[in-house]
Write a protein that holds these residues in place. Sequence first.
Motif, PDB file in Angstrom:
ATOM      1  N   LYS A  66      12.719  -9.753  -2.426  1.00 17.68           N
ATOM      2  CA  LYS A  66      13.784  -9.122  -3.207  1.00 17.68           C
ATOM      3  C   LYS A  66      13.374  -7.735  -3.695  1.00 17.68           C
ATOM      4  CE  LYS A  66      16.693  -9.936  -7.264  1.00 17.68           C
ATOM      5  NZ  LYS A  66      16.990 -10.868  -8.382  1.00 17.68           N
ATOM      6  N   ALA A  67      12.102  -7.567  -4.028  1.00 14.99           N
ATOM      7  CA  ALA A  67      11.646  -6.279  -4.560  1.00 14.99           C
ATOM      8  C   ALA A  67      11.345  -5.265  -3.471  1.00 14.99           C
ATOM      9  CB  ALA A  67      10.398  -6.486  -5.419  1.00 14.99           C
ATOM     10  N   GLY A  98      -2.472  -0.056  -1.238  1.00 13.82           N
ATOM     11  CA  GLY A  98      -2.198  -1.049  -2.252  1.00 13.82           C
ATOM     12  C   GLY A  98      -2.820  -0.694  -3.584  1.00 13.82           C
ATOM     13  N   PRO A  99      -2.746  -1.607  -4.541  1.00 11.45           N
ATOM     14  CA  PRO A  99      -3.347  -1.351  -5.853  1.00 11.45           C
ATOM     15  C   PRO A  99      -4.867  -1.266  -5.754  1.00 11.45           C
ATOM     16  CG  PRO A  99      -1.710  -3.116  -5.980  1.00 11.45           C
ATOM     17  CD  PRO A  99      -1.943  -2.844  -4.531  1.00 11.45           C
ATOM     18  N   GLU A 108       4.020  -1.694   8.772  1.00  8.86           N
ATOM     19  CA  GLU A 108       4.689  -0.478   9.224  1.00  8.86           C
ATOM     20  C   GLU A 108       6.192  -0.730   9.334  1.00  8.86           C
ATOM     21  OE1 GLU A 108       3.015   0.621  12.918  1.00  8.86           O
ATOM     22  OE2 GLU A 108       1.154   1.390  12.068  1.00  8.86           O
ATOM     23  N   PRO A 109       7.009   0.272   9.054  1.00 10.93           N
ATOM     24  CA  PRO A 109       8.459   0.091   9.176  1.00 10.93           C
ATOM     25  C   PRO A 109       8.855  -0.141  10.630  1.00 10.93           C
ATOM     26  CG  PRO A 109       7.898   2.393   8.771  1.00 10.93           C
ATOM     27  CD  PRO A 109       6.643   1.623   8.568  1.00 10.93           C
ATOM     28  N   LEU A 162       9.379  -0.344   0.070  1.00 14.94           N
ATOM     29  CA  LEU A 162       8.309  -0.327  -0.920  1.00 14.94           C
ATOM     30  C   LEU A 162       7.037  -0.966  -0.359  1.00 14.94           C
ATOM     31  CD1 LEU A 162       7.195   0.103  -3.749  1.00 14.94           C
ATOM     32  CD2 LEU A 162       8.221  -2.086  -4.424  1.00 14.94           C
ATOM     33  N   PHE A 163       7.175  -2.105   0.341  1.00  9.16           N
ATOM     34  CA  PHE A 163       5.997  -2.770   0.881  1.00  9.16           C
ATOM     35  C   PHE A 163       5.323  -1.896   1.946  1.00  9.16           C
ATOM     36  CE2 PHE A 163       7.260  -7.455  -0.118  1.00  9.16           C
ATOM     37  CZ  PHE A 163       7.266  -7.133  -1.461  1.00  9.16           C
ATOM     38  N   ASN A 164       6.140  -1.189   2.760  1.00  9.07           N
ATOM     39  CA  ASN A 164       5.559  -0.287   3.756  1.00  9.07           C
ATOM     40  C   ASN A 164       4.705   0.786   3.080  1.00  9.07           C
ATOM     41  OD1 ASN A 164       8.755  -0.327   5.471  1.00  9.07           O
ATOM     42  ND2 ASN A 164       6.983  -1.668   5.789  1.00  9.07           N
ATOM     43  N   LEU A 165       5.213   1.356   2.017  1.00  8.67           N
ATOM     44  CA  LEU A 165       4.499   2.428   1.332  1.00  8.67           C
ATOM     45  C   LEU A 165       3.244   1.905   0.649  1.00  8.67           C
ATOM     46  CD1 LEU A 165       4.423   5.399   0.535  1.00  8.67           C
ATOM     47  CD2 LEU A 165       5.720   4.803  -1.518  1.00  8.67           C
TER      48      LEU A 165
END
Length: 813
Positions: A296-297, A262-263, A139-140, A253-256
């Motif tokens: 980084k991503a 996830g995939p 979570e953010p 991006l990771f939060n979303l």
Amino acid sequence: MKFLTPLLVALLWCALASAQMGTLNADNLSSVTSEQISDQDLNTYYQKAKASNVSDAQIEQLLRARGMAVGEIGKIMQRLKGLGGIANLTVNAKPDTKQNNTTRKQAPTKEILAEVELDSLEQMIYGMELFTNPSLSFEPDLQIATPLDYVVGPGDVLSVIIYGQSEASYNLKVSPEGNVFIQNAGIINVNGLTIAEPDQKIRAHLAKTIYRAINSGFTQVKTTLGGIRTIKVIVIGQARKPGVYSVSSFTTLFNLLYTCGGPSKNGSFRNIEVIRAGKRIAVADLYQFLHNGSTKANIRLTENDVVKINYYDKRIYLKGAFKRPGIYELTANENLQQTIDYAGGFIDSAYREQVRITEVAGKQKEIKTVVASNFNGFKPATGSTIEAEYVYARFKNRISAEGAFKRAGTYSVESASSLLKLVQLADGLREGAFTEKISISRLNADLTYSTASYNLKAILNGTEPDVVLQADDKVFIPIITDLRDKKTISVEGEVRKPGAYEYKTGMTIADAVIVAGGFTEAATGLRLEIGRRITNAESKDNIEIAEVINLDTERSLDQIKSSIALQPYDIVIVRTNLGYFVQKVVTVKGEVKFSGNYVLSNRNERLSDILNRAGGFTSLSNIKGVSLRRRVSADDPNADIRRNAAKKLFSTKNDSSAFTALIDSVEAYETVAIDVEEILKKPKSSIDILLQDGDVINVPSKDDVVKVKGEVLLQTQIAYIPNRRLSYYIDLAGGFSTQAQKRKAFVVASNGNGKRVKSFLIFKSNPIINAGDEIFVPKKLERDGKRVSVAEMVGITTALASVATVVIALLRL
């Protein structure tokens, strides 16, 4: 801030559900299952969330963020649909309780079973635990300082604080046009500015208008982000939960990815695109985070960003002796060594020299063996299975030292290349080692062992050459005490701890009695007996099988005189003193003047003697019903037979506790049939029974009823009518049941004597019933296709005799 209110309502929804389920933690729903929430509560909580304009997607996001399993979230949403459709539910909906109970008990649907299978597959995919582990959360963080590159947009709230010569504060919400309004100062456009730029712009605008002291420095202005806006982003492609998401503007991006699950099982972890304004601005490779910790991503998302999770391009399956077997996704240029690195490498017991690879080659599969030197140059094809084997359990240089070595165990053939070196390396030999004949077992080419014997004593003395050892040799040196029987003696009879004891040279009878704990109080020194093993008989036809030695001595251990030394395997028997007696007690119960326990004064004391000592009968006694129970010996071989027969004979449908006690009593006592009236007429005669220790004499009260038990329609007690027969009372009890053995019906008189129905050809003779009699109708035996054995028939007969008086005593309690 507008988005925070629905979220708080959704959080309250989870808390209410947790309260309904007990003491669960609303912040951790990892252990919560769909079945723990009733349909009525589920509908109520859902309507409260909908009343606050919380979307279905937001409910799923919050449940996932609180750790609830994806499968359980799916079940909850499916149940909401089953109760009338998520979109069609109303606040006043009343769930059908009957339908609710049926729904919660029905078998899992095909969709649920498919989801379980999918979860099992997904758990093998490297990286999937990021999105399925309830203890992880992406979570953010809304409590951090505002990043300097944060871009202000519509929906944000700017907090402006003025201090110094003038003091004031403003909470300014950015309008859809990107403007903020300050009373008496006007409109200021802040759209698209980073967080540091609005501070300068607002400062300059206020200095020109209502706070001119800012120019002189007497008034200061500080602008910060007081509330963040909600943005909409889109997830497409191979996500577990694709769709449009309303998230905070701090979301990365990771939060979303965590929010959307996830995939999916076909989604890529290596090729996740972020598209902004129609252009791809970033490609995320989650393996860089999983393997190297690189974030980084993990870029911050903005309004209308599109996250596209592509299909995976290449996957391989690692199994066997890897640290983390599983499914791994590879890029086009990654090789086998990099794949093994993703799996953490080999485990300690892995065979590292090569791996076996199974690939799809057209219409068939193909096996390849890749050695370690080629790991860097080999690129696995998609769909390959890579297997690492374990090292072979066989040792290439092991020598085993067994038996009388001081330090028995395994040694290397390099350090113990010969027999003498092995003895030295094992710190020599233990006391009692038998060195004249040792054995060495050697492994043959066909994996069988051959054994050779050597004289280690001669080798140690130098009279014979040393023996060269080979890998897998097993050297065994026996211990002399293991080559002969353990010598013992046995002490039996009147000693405190009878049993077998180790023989020691020079032992006497006194020594044997001492190791056995000494004499008991009942022991005598007379007729001590020693049974000695014969080991030198002249032929097998010798009549004597043991030498028996009798002697008389003193009972006191320090006065035992015997020049006879014991020999191995002697049996010493200590006799019981002829004049020693343990008190024997009988019990008199019921209608006598002085009931209780009585100690027998002599061996010839009879039933009439004890009744006289008890003061005779009371006026309420039933003399005809006096019974005698005798304790069954603990080693009686018929005890189990009697108990099993009693279970088969009687039904327990109306009086289970009484019949359970009856069956238990059969195991401990048996009944002795007596006629007290005749005994009292002929005291000291043969019918006047000699009493034994533990006998129980029961004198019942007068009873004017007849009891009918067993397989009748109504087990009952019936008033006694003189000169009536068994059939009369059976009829008053409703007749026989369908399970009754009519021919086996019997009567137990008050004194334990039995009577039965007699048959001759077609004629039957029912016995006459007396007051206090008990009528029993046995149940048909369940044969299970087998005939009743002789042992069972004997058991049934003895059980009938044993339970007679016990029945009367139990059923009158």
